[in-house]
Write an enzyme that holds these catalytic residues in place. Structure first.
Site, PDB file in Angstrom:
ATOM      1  N   ILE A 117       2.329  13.735 -15.908  1.00  0.00           N
ATOM      2  CA  ILE A 117       3.770  13.676 -16.184  1.00  0.00           C
ATOM      3  C   ILE A 117       4.138  14.630 -17.325  1.00  0.00           C
ATOM      4  CG2 ILE A 117       5.733  12.159 -16.708  1.00  0.00           C
ATOM      5  CD1 ILE A 117       4.127  11.663 -13.978  1.00  0.00           C
ATOM      6  N   ALA A 169      -1.342   9.065  -5.014  1.00  0.00           N
ATOM      7  CA  ALA A 169      -0.021   9.294  -4.405  1.00  0.00           C
ATOM      8  C   ALA A 169       0.629  10.497  -5.082  1.00  0.00           C
ATOM      9  CB  ALA A 169       0.870   8.061  -4.521  1.00  0.00           C
ATOM     10  N   GLU A 181       6.047  19.772  -7.799  1.00  0.00           N
ATOM     11  CA  GLU A 181       7.286  19.724  -6.999  1.00  0.00           C
ATOM     12  C   GLU A 181       6.985  19.894  -5.509  1.00  0.00           C
ATOM     13  OE1 GLU A 181       9.148  18.502  -9.758  1.00  0.00           O
ATOM     14  OE2 GLU A 181      10.700  19.301  -8.450  1.00  0.00           O
ATOM     15  N   THR A 212       4.338  10.918  -9.489  1.00  0.00           N
ATOM     16  CA  THR A 212       2.937  11.061  -9.076  1.00  0.00           C
ATOM     17  C   THR A 212       2.049   9.962  -9.645  1.00  0.00           C
ATOM     18  OG1 THR A 212       3.274  13.437  -9.089  1.00  0.00           O
ATOM     19  CG2 THR A 212       1.003  12.682  -9.031  1.00  0.00           C
ATOM     20  N   GLU A 213       1.139   9.487  -8.793  1.00  0.00           N
ATOM     21  CA  GLU A 213       0.147   8.484  -9.219  1.00  0.00           C
ATOM     22  C   GLU A 213      -1.223   8.931  -8.746  1.00  0.00           C
ATOM     23  OE1 GLU A 213       1.131   4.749  -7.431  1.00  0.00           O
ATOM     24  OE2 GLU A 213       3.117   4.713  -8.351  1.00  0.00           O
ATOM     25  N   ASP A 264      15.593  18.873  -3.919  1.00  0.00           N
ATOM     26  CA  ASP A 264      16.473  19.908  -3.365  1.00  0.00           C
ATOM     27  C   ASP A 264      17.045  20.782  -4.474  1.00  0.00           C
ATOM     28  OD1 ASP A 264      15.920  18.748  -1.004  1.00  0.00           O
ATOM     29  OD2 ASP A 264      17.873  17.801  -0.722  1.00  0.00           O
TER      30      ASP A 264
HETATM   31  C1  LIG Z   1       1.006  20.857 -14.690  1.00  0.00           C
HETATM   32  C2  LIG Z   1       1.501  19.748 -13.810  1.00  0.00           C
HETATM   33  C3  LIG Z   1       2.681  19.102 -14.122  1.00  0.00           C
HETATM   34  C4  LIG Z   1       3.153  18.069 -13.316  1.00  0.00           C
HETATM   35  N1  LIG Z   1       4.312  17.400 -13.672  1.00  0.00           N
HETATM   36  C5  LIG Z   1       4.688  16.311 -12.951  1.00  0.00           C
HETATM   37  C6  LIG Z   1       5.814  15.508 -13.373  1.00  0.00           C
HETATM   38  O1  LIG Z   1       6.469  15.811 -14.377  1.00  0.00           O
HETATM   39  N2  LIG Z   1       6.127  14.403 -12.662  1.00  0.00           N
HETATM   40  C7  LIG Z   1       5.425  14.032 -11.539  1.00  0.00           C
HETATM   41  O2  LIG Z   1       5.768  13.019 -10.933  1.00  0.00           O
HETATM   42  N3  LIG Z   1       4.357  14.767 -11.104  1.00  0.00           N
HETATM   43  C8  LIG Z   1       3.978  15.889 -11.790  1.00  0.00           C
HETATM   44  N4  LIG Z   1       2.876  16.615 -11.388  1.00  0.00           N
HETATM   45  C9  LIG Z   1       2.114  16.185 -10.217  1.00  0.00           C
HETATM   46  C10 LIG Z   1       2.323  17.065  -9.003  1.00  0.00           C
HETATM   47  O3  LIG Z   1       3.606  16.896  -8.487  1.00  0.00           O
HETATM   48  C11 LIG Z   1       1.207  16.712  -7.998  1.00  0.00           C
HETATM   49  O4  LIG Z   1       0.014  17.233  -8.533  1.00  0.00           O
HETATM   50  C12 LIG Z   1       1.469  17.285  -6.621  1.00  0.00           C
HETATM   51  O5  LIG Z   1       2.511  16.594  -6.009  1.00  0.00           O
HETATM   52  C13 LIG Z   1       0.223  17.213  -5.724  1.00  0.00           C
HETATM   53  O6  LIG Z   1      -0.298  15.929  -5.698  1.00  0.00           O
HETATM   54  P1  LIG Z   1      -1.878  15.694  -5.931  1.00  0.00           P
HETATM   55  O7  LIG Z   1      -2.258  16.453  -7.162  1.00  0.00           O
HETATM   56  O8  LIG Z   1      -2.122  14.224  -5.907  1.00  0.00           O
HETATM   57  O9  LIG Z   1      -2.592  16.391  -4.718  1.00  0.00           O
HETATM   58  P2  LIG Z   1      -2.793  15.812  -3.238  1.00  0.00           P
HETATM   59  O10 LIG Z   1      -1.530  15.251  -2.725  1.00  0.00           O
HETATM   60  O11 LIG Z   1      -3.976  14.918  -3.256  1.00  0.00           O
HETATM   61  O12 LIG Z   1      -3.127  17.137  -2.441  1.00  0.00           O
HETATM   62  C14 LIG Z   1      -4.415  17.767  -2.481  1.00  0.00           C
HETATM   63  C15 LIG Z   1      -4.402  18.903  -1.455  1.00  0.00           C
HETATM   64  O13 LIG Z   1      -4.191  18.346  -0.141  1.00  0.00           O
HETATM   65  C16 LIG Z   1      -3.065  18.964   0.465  1.00  0.00           C
HETATM   66  N5  LIG Z   1      -2.353  17.980   1.280  1.00  0.00           N
HETATM   67  C17 LIG Z   1      -1.976  16.731   0.913  1.00  0.00           C
HETATM   68  N6  LIG Z   1      -1.317  16.118   1.914  1.00  0.00           N
HETATM   69  C18 LIG Z   1      -1.277  17.007   2.940  1.00  0.00           C
HETATM   70  C19 LIG Z   1      -0.741  16.985   4.251  1.00  0.00           C
HETATM   71  N7  LIG Z   1      -0.082  15.899   4.730  1.00  0.00           N
HETATM   72  N8  LIG Z   1      -0.907  18.074   5.042  1.00  0.00           N
HETATM   73  C20 LIG Z   1      -1.542  19.175   4.578  1.00  0.00           C
HETATM   74  N9  LIG Z   1      -2.090  19.257   3.350  1.00  0.00           N
HETATM   75  C21 LIG Z   1      -1.959  18.191   2.546  1.00  0.00           C
HETATM   76  C22 LIG Z   1      -2.215  19.466  -0.679  1.00  0.00           C
HETATM   77  O14 LIG Z   1      -1.383  20.542  -0.285  1.00  0.00           O
HETATM   78  C23 LIG Z   1      -3.275  19.908  -1.670  1.00  0.00           C
HETATM   79  O15 LIG Z   1      -3.712  21.182  -1.339  1.00  0.00           O
HETATM   80  C24 LIG Z   1       2.418  17.683 -12.166  1.00  0.00           C
HETATM   81  C25 LIG Z   1       1.228  18.350 -11.838  1.00  0.00           C
HETATM   82  C26 LIG Z   1       0.759  19.354 -12.639  1.00  0.00           C
HETATM   83  C27 LIG Z   1      -0.532  20.030 -12.266  1.00  0.00           C
END
Ligand SMILES: Cc1cc2nc3c(=O)[nH]c(=O)nc-3n(C[C@H](O)[C@H](O)[C@H](O)COP(=O)(O)OP(=O)(O)OC[C@H]3O[C@@H](n4cnc5c(N)ncnc54)[C@H](O)[C@@H]3O)c2cc1C
Length: 414
Positions: free
Chosen positions: A180, A153, A393, A149-150, A268
């Site tokens: 992370i 992204a 995830e 995650t970024e 998966d």
């Molecule tokens: C406690 C915690 C631990 C984490 N640990 C890790 C880790 O170890 N490693 C890592 O890489 N990441 C980690 N993450 C990140 C996590 O995977 C992301 O927060 C998640 O993938 C969502 O991305 P975002 O927060 O940027 O939200 P966004 O992608 O910006 O989404 C915001 C909203 O828009 C919706 N949305 C986005 N795109 C679409 C679409 N195409 N269609 C419909 N709805 C959409 C989403 O469902 C959400 O409701 C962690 C997050 C948290 C909160």
């Protein structure tokens, strides 16, 4: 598929449950308030897991699945299903640990979410090098992490901007990762970067970046609503120089979309595990509400309010049970070596929703008692913890997109 757990899985579940109830639960609220778990406790946990493991074959903590041995598989040409059930056993353990404290489960030393991509795509020498450090943690606790995650992204995995370029025998990484888990204390982190954003998935590379690598730093530590005992940080890469032998899978595996596929393969296996964790929290809330109602009301009496309570409880129970079946099936398919991307997404979408529902309704059913935080009354904590199971995830929305895409693809040709 059998709908019963093996004797060994039942023994593992019972052993973890007793420990979870008597030792973990009473401390969960303190760890939540203090924002971490003392290393001494984690060290003891690892030692006990090793002792229990030698008695039951169990290992604790995400990322260890393949170490769990089960009954011997039938002969390769046998029509019998495979008996090795390491994924399913991990799920059973994860649900029980999360029933006590999901935050602790994320803090357990080990490869964590970094384990699956190394296992799926690492070369034999990379696996030996990066998993080897977890074999003996008696002197020093160690963690692995996973950084995809970024800012900008998250759901849009293909849109990562952290860049990588090759110079001599090194790769140079620049960019930021956010949210992370265990990123600050990890001995190594699987980091996804791109050689050129215009190439999309084909441009992705995955690296194992070790702690102390020049140009690799830890940024902000997040203050979270839930899972507060678990460390979540920002990672910063500024001309970070990674040796070429840390490119996961080696150069040849990146001629196609392998880098992106590595990220997806990981999901998966980890999505059903995350679903099982959600179920642990949902079941904790459900169990608490059930006991509370038993003690305070007689639902067999013909009072309209009681009928509404009984209906809520029944709905919580059946949704959790149905979600568990879907989740176990996804893990069973992984154990059988069957592709399970659709089922893995289904398990996470269904379990996340079922557990969130259970936590919300439990608070409501218990009235004022539901919002008070005490050692043995953790409803408000579970309510804060559960939401993220519909976010990390892959969010619920993303799971539903994956499922529908696969269902529609499955219809092609009919
Ligand atoms: C406690 C915690 C631990 C984490 N640990 C890790 C880790 O170890 N490693 C890592 O890489 N990441 C980690 N993450 C990140 C996590 O995977 C992301 O927060 C998640 O993938 C969502 O991305 P975002 O927060 O940027 O939200 P966004 O992608 O910006 O989404 C915001 C909203 O828009 C919706 N949305 C986005 N795109 C679409 C679409 N195409 N269609 C419909 N709805 C959409 C989403 O469902 C959400 O409701 C962690 C997050 C948290 C909160």
């Amino acid at each position: 598929m059998e709908f019963v757990l093996s004797k060994r899985q039942l023994a593992i579940r019972e052993a973890i449950h007793g420990f979870a109830k008597n030792v973990i639960r009473p401390q969960a609220l303190t760890w939540d308030r203090e924002g971490g778990i003392p290393e001494d406790f984690l060290r003891n946990l690892i030692r006990m897991a090793a002792e229990m493991g030698s008695a039951t074959g169990m290992t604790m903590g995400p990322g260890f699945e393949e170490d769990v041995q089960d009954e011997a598989d039938p002969a390769p040409d046998s029509p019998e299903p495979k008996k090795k059930q390491s994924h399913l056993t991990s799920l059973v353990a994860a649900e029980e640990m999360s029933w006590a404290d999901a935050g602790l489960l994320l803090c357990v030393p080990g490869p964590g979410l970094g384990g699956p991509p190394v296992r799926a795509s690492g070369t034999p020498s990379q696996k030996e090098r990066f998993f080897g450090i977890f074999k003996d943690m008696s002197e020093e606790l160690r963690w692995g992490a996973y950084a995809l995650t970024e800012p900008g992204a998250g759901s849009d995995v293909a849109g990562i901007r952290t860049s990588c370029r090759k110079e001599g025998h090194e790769w140079i990484l620049n960019g930021r990762k956010c949210f992370i888990t265990n990123g600050g204390r990890a001995s190594w982190t699987v980091v996804f970067a791109t050689v050129d954003p215009a190439l999309g998935r084909a441009g992705h590379r995955a690296f194992v970046v070790e702690k102390g690598t020049p140009g690799f730093g830890v940024g902000r530590v997040e203050e979270k609503m839930g899972l507060r005992a678990s460390e979540t940080v920002e990672l910063v890469f500024e001309e970070c120089r990674v040796p070429e032998e840390n490119l996961l899978g080696g150069e040849e595996s990146y001629q196609s979309k392998e880098g992106f596929m590595t990220a997806m393969k990981t999901f998966d296996n980890t999505r059903p595990l995350v679903a099982a964790m959600a179920l642990g929290i949902g079941r904790a809330a459900y169990d608490y509400a059930k006991e509370f109602i038993k003690e305070n009301y007689d639902l067999s009496r013909p009072i309209a309010r009681y009928a509404a309570m009984a209906d809520k409880l029944a709905r919580m129970g059946r949704q959790l049970e149905a979600a568990r079946m879907v989740t176990w099936r996804a893990a069973w398919m992984a154990d059988q070596g069957q592709p399970n991307a659709r089922e893995a997404s289904m398990s996470k979408a269904i379990a996340g929703q079922a557990a969130i529902y259970a936590c919300i309704e439990a608070i409501e059913l218990c009235g004022i008692e539901g919002s008070i935080a005490r050692e043995h009354q953790l409803l408000e904590k579970w309510f804060r913890d559960i939401k993220v199971y519909d976010i990390f995830e892959g969010t619920g929305n993303i799971q539903r997109i994956v499922i529908s895409k696969r269902l529609i693809e499955g219809l092609k040709g009919f």
